[in-house]
Design a protein around this motif. Structure first.
Motif, mmCIF file in Angstrom:
data_model
loop_
_atom_site.group_PDB
_atom_site.id
_atom_site.type_symbol
_atom_site.label_atom_id
_atom_site.label_comp_id
_atom_site.label_asym_id
_atom_site.label_seq_id
_atom_site.Cartn_x
_atom_site.Cartn_y
_atom_site.Cartn_z
ATOM 1 N N GLU A 133 1.045 5.696 -7.584
ATOM 2 C CA GLU A 133 0.090 5.311 -6.375
ATOM 3 C C GLU A 133 -1.005 4.833 -6.677
ATOM 4 O OE1 GLU A 133 1.509 8.862 -4.211
ATOM 5 O OE2 GLU A 133 2.453 7.482 -2.588
ATOM 6 N N PRO A 152 -3.757 0.399 -3.467
ATOM 7 C CA PRO A 152 -3.202 -1.063 -2.596
ATOM 8 C C PRO A 152 -3.258 -2.531 -4.051
ATOM 9 C CG PRO A 152 -5.172 -0.747 -1.130
ATOM 10 C CD PRO A 152 -5.225 0.573 -2.294
ATOM 11 N N GLN A 189 6.473 7.821 -8.435
ATOM 12 C CA GLN A 189 5.450 7.136 -7.480
ATOM 13 C C GLN A 189 4.179 7.913 -7.681
ATOM 14 O OE1 GLN A 189 7.616 7.439 -3.047
ATOM 15 N NE2 GLN A 189 5.398 7.951 -2.548
ATOM 16 N N TRP A 191 3.547 -5.698 3.893
ATOM 17 C CA TRP A 191 2.672 -6.019 4.794
ATOM 18 C C TRP A 191 2.151 -6.852 5.546
ATOM 19 C CZ3 TRP A 191 4.908 -3.987 8.984
ATOM 20 C CH2 TRP A 191 4.162 -3.617 10.035
ATOM 21 N N LEU A 227 8.131 -1.147 -2.961
ATOM 22 C CA LEU A 227 6.958 -1.320 -2.128
ATOM 23 C C LEU A 227 7.324 -1.617 -0.185
ATOM 24 C CD1 LEU A 227 4.506 -2.269 -5.355
ATOM 25 C CD2 LEU A 227 4.083 -0.250 -3.464
ATOM 26 N N ASP A 228 6.862 -1.476 0.483
ATOM 27 C CA ASP A 228 6.937 -1.976 1.819
ATOM 28 C C ASP A 228 5.448 -3.605 2.054
ATOM 29 O OD1 ASP A 228 7.548 -2.564 4.269
ATOM 30 O OD2 ASP A 228 6.979 -0.398 5.447
ATOM 31 N N ALA A 234 0.878 -1.079 0.230
ATOM 32 C CA ALA A 234 -0.203 -0.126 0.374
ATOM 33 C C ALA A 234 0.968 0.955 0.252
ATOM 34 C CB ALA A 234 -0.795 -0.428 1.236
ATOM 35 N N GLU A 235 2.847 1.614 0.473
ATOM 36 C CA GLU A 235 3.001 2.410 0.909
ATOM 37 C C GLU A 235 4.217 1.792 -0.576
ATOM 38 O OE1 GLU A 235 3.018 3.249 4.116
ATOM 39 O OE2 GLU A 235 1.037 3.903 4.671
ATOM 40 N N PHE A 236 4.838 3.403 -0.933
ATOM 41 C CA PHE A 236 6.350 3.709 -1.305
ATOM 42 C C PHE A 236 7.492 3.480 -0.439
ATOM 43 C CE2 PHE A 236 3.976 3.894 -4.645
ATOM 44 C CZ PHE A 236 4.058 2.870 -6.318
ATOM 45 N N ALA A 237 8.241 3.944 -0.269
ATOM 46 C CA ALA A 237 8.978 3.994 -0.034
ATOM 47 C C ALA A 237 10.680 3.628 -0.160
ATOM 48 C CB ALA A 237 9.024 2.376 1.598
#
Length: 202
Positions: free
Chosen positions: A151, A155, A147, A94, A91-92, A80-83
């Motif tokens: 996005e 997700p 990004q 989880w 992509l992180d 659901a999130e970039f880092a």
């Protein structure tokens, strides 16, 4: 193949990453994320790189790997999130816990298989590389733009039922086997099906 090539901005082997033919790794494929990846290799989350040399993986070792992975239930990863790591947009996944539990069991059984050769301290968290081709001077602008483009596609989720053993042949990583998660006696068909051979990692 991921942070090893990702943080170096290149495929493993050669400059700085002394992979030799027969080097192995264990990885989770994430085909749902392939349309987002710009890094030149399939979307994946590394479980353990490097693993032991292919020459050590006899039938007994494959049985041990099959039993180890059978002791872990299938799980779902959500992205659901970039880092970012230096030079890397990722992509992180989880939760992290199911992946790190696999790594912990593998390194407990094969302690010589040190994640990322011990180069990163603390060890890299689970991640899925999206891009790794920008240097310090360009990465912020380039990855901000990428990004923003990607996005809206998040997700996304992936059900993880197998872990893949891949082998470096000197040119590319190729599939060697896939191990079923949660493949316990009484839950699944024949035990011989818990290890599925593959020909190539493309």
């Amino acid at each position: 193949m991921n942070a090893d090539d990702e943080c170096a901005g290149r495929e493993p082997a050669g400059d700085g990453w002394p992979d030799v033919p027969g080097e192995t790794a264990l990885t989770i494929k994430v085909p749902e994320a392939d349309p987002l990846v710009r890094a030149g290799f399939p979307a994946h989350v590394t479980v353990l790189y490097p693993f032991v040399h292919e020459s050590r993986l006899d039938a007994a070792a494959h049985r041990e790997l099959s039993a180890l992975f059978a002791g872990h239930d299938a799980f779902t990863l959500t992205f659901a999130e970039f880092a970012r790591y230096p030079g890397v947009l990722y992509l992180d996944p989880w939760p992290h816990a199911p992946v790190t539990a696999l790594t912990k069991d593998l390194t407990g059984r094969w302690p010589e298989a040190v994640p990322y050769r011990g180069i990163f301290e603390p060890p890299l968290a689970p991640h899925l590389t999206v891009a790794n081709d920008e240097g310090p001077a360009t990465q912020d602008a380039a990855y901000d733009a990428l990004q923003a483009e990607l996005e809206p596609l998040l997700p996304l989720s992936c059900r993880v039922r197998t872990v893949h053993l891949i082998v470096w042949d000197g040119t590319r990583w190729r599939d060697r086997a896939a191990y079923e998660l949660g493949h316990r006696p009484g839950k699944c068909p024949a035990a011989r099906d818990a290890v599925r051979p593959f020909q190539r990692y493309a």
